[in-house]
Write a protein that holds these residues in place. Structure first.
Motif, short mmCIF file in Angstrom:
data_model
loop_
_atom_site.label_atom_id
_atom_site.label_comp_id
_atom_site.label_asym_id
_atom_site.label_seq_id
_atom_site.Cartn_x
_atom_site.Cartn_y
_atom_site.Cartn_z
N GLN A 159 0.83 -1.21 0.00
CA GLN A 159 0.00 0.00 0.00
C GLN A 159 0.86 1.26 0.00
O GLN A 159 0.55 2.23 -0.71
N SER A 160 1.94 1.24 0.74
CA SER A 160 2.85 2.39 0.76
C SER A 160 3.48 2.58 -0.61
O SER A 160 3.60 3.72 -1.09
N PHE A 161 3.89 1.51 -1.26
CA PHE A 161 4.46 1.57 -2.60
C PHE A 161 3.45 2.16 -3.58
O PHE A 161 3.80 3.01 -4.41
N GLU A 162 2.20 1.69 -3.49
CA GLU A 162 1.16 2.17 -4.40
C GLU A 162 0.89 3.66 -4.20
O GLU A 162 0.65 4.39 -5.17
N MET A 163 0.93 4.13 -2.95
CA MET A 163 0.70 5.56 -2.69
C MET A 163 1.84 6.43 -3.25
O MET A 163 1.59 7.51 -3.76
N GLU A 164 3.05 5.94 -3.15
CA GLU A 164 4.19 6.73 -3.61
C GLU A 164 4.41 6.64 -5.12
O GLU A 164 4.79 7.62 -5.75
N LYS A 165 4.19 5.48 -5.70
CA LYS A 165 4.51 5.26 -7.12
C LYS A 165 3.29 5.28 -8.03
O LYS A 165 3.44 5.21 -9.25
N ASP A 166 2.09 5.31 -7.50
CA ASP A 166 0.84 5.29 -8.27
C ASP A 166 0.69 4.05 -9.13
O ASP A 166 0.09 4.07 -10.21
N ARG A 167 1.26 2.96 -8.68
CA ARG A 167 1.11 1.66 -9.35
C ARG A 167 1.43 0.56 -8.35
O ARG A 167 2.05 0.81 -7.32
N ALA A 168 1.01 -0.64 -8.68
CA ALA A 168 1.28 -1.78 -7.80
C ALA A 168 2.66 -2.36 -8.11
O ALA A 168 3.11 -2.30 -9.25
#
Length: 100
Positions: free
Chosen positions: A54-63
């Motif tokens: 979830q943190s990755f998705e918030m920062e990078k806008d992708r999974a």
């Protein structure tokens, strides 16, 4: 008679007997519950990986594509549970363990 302070041999043997009885009682309980401890550690690790996704998705806008991407980006140090089983990200975003 001299008034010497200290423990007698009998007192020391009683203390050693009590310590050994306590060890005999506790060690089997620890070894019996070791697998339960590892399972709880693995489920906690999977929840941590889900939070890092979830943190990755918030920062990078992708999974993230895989656990390896989370490791290279610095979100995780390892991709294994405490018991040694590997963890993988499924296409739907859930985290599962991989049987060895």
């Amino acid at each position: 008679m001299k008034n010497e302070k200290g423990f007698t041999l009998i007192e020391m043997m009683i203390v050693m007997l009590i310590i050994s009885v306590l060890l005999i009682i506790t060690i089997p309980n620890i070894t019996k519950n070791n697998s339960n401890i590892n399972n709880k550690g693995c489920s906690a690790f999977k929840k941590m990986v889900e939070a890092q996704i979830q943190s990755f998705e918030m920062e990078k806008d992708r999974a993230p594509a895989s656990i390896d991407e989370l490791k290279t980006e610095g979100y995780l140090k390892t991709g294994k549970c405490p018991d040694g089983t590997d963890v993988a990200i499924q296409p739907d975003g859930t985290v599962n363990t991989i049987a060895p």
